[in-house]
Scaffold this motif. Structure first.
Motif, PDB file in Angstrom:
ATOM      1  N   ALA A 117      23.985  18.281   5.083  1.00 20.58           N
ATOM      2  CA  ALA A 117      24.292  18.151   6.509  1.00 20.58           C
ATOM      3  C   ALA A 117      23.167  18.717   7.374  1.00 20.58           C
ATOM      4  O   ALA A 117      22.721  18.076   8.332  1.00 20.58           O
TER       5      ALA A 117
ATOM      6  N   PHE B  49      28.165  21.629   9.394  1.00 23.39           N
ATOM      7  CA  PHE B  49      26.807  21.762   9.910  1.00 23.39           C
ATOM      8  C   PHE B  49      26.650  22.946  10.849  1.00 23.39           C
ATOM      9  O   PHE B  49      25.728  23.756  10.713  1.00 23.39           O
TER      10      PHE B  49
ATOM     11  N   THR C 212      24.718  22.167  -1.542  1.00 20.45           N
ATOM     12  CA  THR C 212      25.890  21.433  -1.063  1.00 20.45           C
ATOM     13  C   THR C 212      27.040  21.549  -2.050  1.00 20.45           C
ATOM     14  O   THR C 212      28.196  21.768  -1.664  1.00 20.45           O
TER      15      THR C 212
ATOM     16  N   SER D 217      19.072   3.666   8.018  1.00 21.25           N
ATOM     17  CA  SER D 217      18.566   4.042   6.703  1.00 21.25           C
ATOM     18  C   SER D 217      17.817   2.913   6.014  1.00 21.25           C
ATOM     19  O   SER D 217      17.122   3.161   5.028  1.00 21.25           O
TER      20      SER D 217
ATOM     21  N   LEU E 260      26.290  11.653   2.039  1.00 21.01           N
ATOM     22  CA  LEU E 260      27.522  12.410   2.272  1.00 21.01           C
ATOM     23  C   LEU E 260      28.721  11.490   2.456  1.00 21.01           C
ATOM     24  O   LEU E 260      29.820  11.764   1.954  1.00 21.01           O
TER      25      LEU E 260
ATOM     26  N   SER F 166      19.880  16.613   6.910  1.00 17.41           N
ATOM     27  CA  SER F 166      19.897  15.364   7.675  1.00 17.41           C
ATOM     28  C   SER F 166      19.537  15.614   9.132  1.00 17.41           C
ATOM     29  O   SER F 166      18.785  14.843   9.741  1.00 17.41           O
ATOM     30  N   TYR F 167      20.041  16.690   9.700  1.00 17.66           N
ATOM     31  CA  TYR F 167      19.706  17.015  11.092  1.00 17.66           C
ATOM     32  C   TYR F 167      18.235  17.386  11.225  1.00 17.66           C
ATOM     33  O   TYR F 167      17.572  16.994  12.199  1.00 17.66           O
TER      34      TYR F 167
ATOM     35  N   GLY G 208      22.548  11.339   5.419  1.00 15.23           N
ATOM     36  CA  GLY G 208      23.906  11.275   5.949  1.00 15.23           C
ATOM     37  C   GLY G 208      24.777  10.278   5.211  1.00 15.23           C
ATOM     38  O   GLY G 208      25.966  10.530   4.970  1.00 15.23           O
ATOM     39  N   ASN G 209      24.191   9.148   4.823  1.00 17.42           N
ATOM     40  CA  ASN G 209      24.956   8.150   4.073  1.00 17.42           C
ATOM     41  C   ASN G 209      25.340   8.653   2.687  1.00 17.42           C
ATOM     42  O   ASN G 209      26.376   8.251   2.147  1.00 17.42           O
TER      43      ASN G 209
ATOM     44  N   LYS H 248      30.690  18.039   5.327  1.00 18.82           N
ATOM     45  CA  LYS H 248      29.968  17.766   6.571  1.00 18.82           C
ATOM     46  C   LYS H 248      29.800  18.992   7.464  1.00 18.82           C
ATOM     47  O   LYS H 248      29.431  18.861   8.631  1.00 18.82           O
TER      48      LYS H 248
ATOM     49  N   ASN I   7      24.277   3.710  11.290  1.00 18.76           N
ATOM     50  CA  ASN I   7      23.674   4.654  10.368  1.00 18.76           C
ATOM     51  C   ASN I   7      23.103   3.943   9.144  1.00 18.76           C
ATOM     52  O   ASN I   7      22.020   4.294   8.656  1.00 18.76           O
TER      53      ASN I   7
ATOM     54  N   ALA J 207      19.096   9.420   8.211  1.00 18.39           N
ATOM     55  CA  ALA J 207      20.291   8.589   8.075  1.00 18.39           C
ATOM     56  C   ALA J 207      20.648   8.363   6.612  1.00 18.39           C
ATOM     57  O   ALA J 207      21.828   8.297   6.259  1.00 18.39           O
TER      58      ALA J 207
END
Length: 327
Positions: free
Chosen positions: A281, A262, A106, A68, A306, A284-285, A303-304, A260, A64, A300
């Motif tokens: 979350a 989702f 978030t 990124s 988070l 990122s998807y 996500g990092n 996290k 990941n 990515a």
């Protein structure tokens, strides 16, 4: 005159008074100890855990981070020749107009969920310490939301909050309140997913906090009652302070889980409408898999963020715990 000089015997030495003393023997290396059967057994038990952490935690985290820091496309993702771009993907994420709303959502989603999950779970845990009839049965029923698959829970809440055929709007209509667009209104979508997440997370808080209450001696409550303390004073002066270590680990685990989340949001609202319930979350998807031209690098990077947030709170928890034990 004989020029040769007599060399001193290396086996003896002389002190200042001329007395002979034994020369120190050279240091001998200690023989290596072979691992015992207990040590081999310890390594045998440790090896599967280490292998599991490397395969399912360390390697995915490394991949990941690598995603990124490179400009991955579908072709380069397959062939593995993505150019290195450094922090460019992170700058792209920070400059994106979705970043600020996603960050706010978030934070709100996490904080509100944690507050209500902990408060309701603590109230139920204190209630079940009374040991009345059917208390064990009711505790088991409260575990149902936690045991259900998340896709089932989220689908159930989507049906309940449906604007046209949901039971919630039907109940509101019965008391004279107009229908609410829970899932399709930007004003209510985030509230809807928070309600579902609180319902799912309360059983976990109930179980952990209830187990913590069992470790508090009953003699403390008896002594406080003899001193004239009422129920609220006993809770605030005895229960809450002694439950602090359990509360800390409960909130930390709830924080890591909520950051996290989702599937609940994606099944109910897909982050919409108009990104009104988008969190890091779901964002990122969407970046990585929700477009025809996926942006693997920015996805990515989100996500990092988070992962870093969860790591920071974990380190803060460890530092606070260390100070408490030291004092």
């Amino acid at each position: 005159m004989n020029r040769t000089t007599q060399l001193p015997d290396r086996r003896t030495a002389h002190d200042r008074n001329g007395a002979a003393t034994a020369a120190p023997s050279p240091a001998r290396r200690a023989p290596r100890r072979r691992p015992t059967s207990q040590q081999w057994a310890a390594w045998g038990f440790l090896a599967p855990v280490t292998l599991y952490l490397i395969l399912f935690y360390a390697y995915p985290l490394y991949r990941n981070v690598d995603l990124s820091l490179r400009n991955y496309t579908v072709r380069s993702f397959v062939q593995g020749d993505a150019p290195f771009t450094g922090l460019e993907n992170y700058l792209t994420v920070f400059d994106d107009p979705t970043f600020a709303p996603a960050l706010l959502h978030t934070v709100v989603f996490t904080v509100v969920s944690l507050v209500f999950q902990y408060a309701i779970g603590l109230a139920l845990a204190v209630f079940f310490t009374q040991h009345f009839r059917l208390s064990a049965t009711l505790r088991a029923l409260f575990l149902v939301p936690w045991l259900l698959p998340l896709i089932v829970s989220a689908s159930t809440w989507s049906w309940m909050l449906n604007s046209d055929s949901g039971v919630v709007n039907a109940a509101l209509h019965a008391v004279g309140i107009g229908p609410v667009n829970w899932l399709t209104s930007p004003s209510w979508s985030l509230t809807s997913v928070i309600l579902a997440n609180v319902w799912i997370g309360v059983p976990f808080n109930l179980v952990v906090l209830y187990s913590g209450l069992q470790s508090i001696p009953a003699s403390l409550y008896e002594a406080a009652a003899l001193d004239g303390a009422n129920a609220w004073q006993r809770f605030w002066r005895i229960t809450f302070p002694l439950l602090r270590p359990v509360s800390a680990i409960t909130l930390l685990l709830g924080l890591v889980y909520t950051l996290k989340v989702f599937d609940i949001i994606w099944i109910m609202t897909k982050g919409g409408p108009a990104d009104s319930s988008t969190t890091f979350a779901t964002w990122s998807y969407q970046l990585g898999f929700g477009n025809l031209l996926p942006a693997f690098g920015p996805g990515a990077a989100v996500g990092n963020l988070l992962v870093v947030a969860a790591l920071v709170f974990g380190l803060v928890y460890l530092r606070v715990q260390r100070k408490q034990y030291a004092s």
